[in-house]
Design an enzyme around this catalytic site. Structure first.
Site, PDB file in Angstrom:
ATOM      1  N   PHE A  18       0.840  -1.199   0.000  1.00  0.00           N
ATOM      2  CA  PHE A  18       0.000   0.000   0.000  1.00  0.00           C
ATOM      3  C   PHE A  18       0.879   1.255   0.000  1.00  0.00           C
ATOM      4  CE2 PHE A  18      -1.774  -3.500   2.461  1.00  0.00           C
ATOM      5  CZ  PHE A  18      -2.932  -3.761   1.759  1.00  0.00           C
ATOM      6  N   GLY A  45       6.969  -2.778  10.077  1.00  0.00           N
ATOM      7  CA  GLY A  45       5.871  -3.148   9.200  1.00  0.00           C
ATOM      8  C   GLY A  45       6.386  -3.488   7.819  1.00  0.00           C
ATOM      9  N   ASP A  70       8.644  -7.332  11.519  1.00  0.00           N
ATOM     10  CA  ASP A  70       7.234  -7.676  11.304  1.00  0.00           C
ATOM     11  C   ASP A  70       7.010  -9.109  11.782  1.00  0.00           C
ATOM     12  OD1 ASP A  70       4.622  -8.228  10.164  1.00  0.00           O
ATOM     13  OD2 ASP A  70       4.982  -6.659   8.700  1.00  0.00           O
ATOM     14  N   GLY A  74       0.036 -10.162   9.772  1.00  0.00           N
ATOM     15  CA  GLY A  74      -0.917  -9.156   9.334  1.00  0.00           C
ATOM     16  C   GLY A  74      -1.431  -8.294  10.472  1.00  0.00           C
ATOM     17  N   ASP A 140       5.357   1.971   9.898  1.00  0.00           N
ATOM     18  CA  ASP A 140       4.267   1.615   8.995  1.00  0.00           C
ATOM     19  C   ASP A 140       3.683   0.272   9.427  1.00  0.00           C
ATOM     20  OD1 ASP A 140       2.518   1.881   6.866  1.00  0.00           O
ATOM     21  OD2 ASP A 140       3.899   1.007   5.412  1.00  0.00           O
ATOM     22  N   HIS A 143      -2.201  -0.084  12.813  1.00  0.00           N
ATOM     23  CA  HIS A 143      -2.801   1.247  12.781  1.00  0.00           C
ATOM     24  C   HIS A 143      -3.806   1.490  13.902  1.00  0.00           C
ATOM     25  CE1 HIS A 143      -0.567   1.696   9.261  1.00  0.00           C
ATOM     26  NE2 HIS A 143      -1.414   2.346   8.495  1.00  0.00           N
ATOM     27  N   ASP A 169       0.832   6.777   6.362  1.00  0.00           N
ATOM     28  CA  ASP A 169      -0.621   6.764   6.565  1.00  0.00           C
ATOM     29  C   ASP A 169      -1.069   7.785   7.606  1.00  0.00           C
ATOM     30  OD1 ASP A 169      -1.003   4.777   4.637  1.00  0.00           O
ATOM     31  OD2 ASP A 169      -0.690   3.176   6.092  1.00  0.00           O
TER      32      ASP A 169
END
Length: 208
Positions: A18, A45, A70, A74, A140, A143, A169
């Site tokens: 993204f 991330g 990470d 997810g 990143d 969120h 973001d």
């Protein structure tokens, strides 16, 4: 700005993720501005490695190292029933969301395995034992307020003077996206980070 070679650009565009091209350009430029020869950059991330290709190229050009953190299971929005769930990233044998195989293939195809150090763990776990000053931290990850807040609290202290904190973001208007990255961006300003030119939802903050 450090341009991405055409083959890496095509690869990065093909990797799930993204990150629009204009924000990817700004990400590389900010990283290249603050990364020192032999220095360390940390990405929180990884997902499938789209942004890692961009940052890994910058690290290679600088003779530096990129550490990307990470757990590869997810974020909340990637789980079943959520907006950004991708069934192609579910392991058919375990039924568990898993981006690690896609990431490892991306690094192999990009020829960045000698530059990028993947750490498969939660950001908070790694931050708890991290002791190395960092030129650039790119946040990143998750969120939610909990996860974004933990990423900021765990990693912003390691940004060296003159280094940069990059936050993705960041949407001041709630109609455009979640507010957790925006709130840690405000925390960074309150903590003395100085805003530099950014692009889109990418914010660039320098530690004086």
């Amino acid at each position: 700005m450090t341009d991405l070679p055409d083959d890496l650009l095509r690869l990065a565009r093909s990797v799930k993720g993204f990150l629009p091209d204009d924000e990817a350009d700004a990400l590389r430029s900010a990283a290249a501005t603050h990364l020192t020869p032999g220095g360390v950059m940390v990405e929180i991330g990884t997902y499938c490695g789209k942004s890692t290709i961009h940052l890994g190229h910058v690290a290679r050009e600088a003779g530096a190292t990129l550490v990307t953190v990470d757990h590869h299971r997810g974020s909340e929005e990637n789980q079943v029933g959520w907006e950004y769930h991708d069934a192609e990233l579910v392991d058919p044998e375990t039924g568990v969301f898993d981006t690690l195989p896609r990431f490892r293939r991306a690094m192999l195809d990009a020829g960045l395995e000698d530059v990028v150090v993947p750490v498969v763990a939660r950001s908070t776990t790694v931050a708890a034992f991290w002791r190395t000053p960092v030129d650039v931290v790119f946040v990143d990850g998750g969120h939610t307020d909990e996860h974004a807040g933990n990423d900021y609290a765990g990693w912003s202290p390691w940004v060296r003077p003159g280094g940069a904190l990059l936050i993705h973001d960041v949407f001041p208007d709630p109609a455009d996206g979640g507010q957790a990255p925006y709130r840690i961006y405000l925390r960074a300003l309150d903590d003395g980070f100085v805003e530099q030119p950014g692009t889109g939802s990418l914010r660039v903050l320098r530690r004086p």
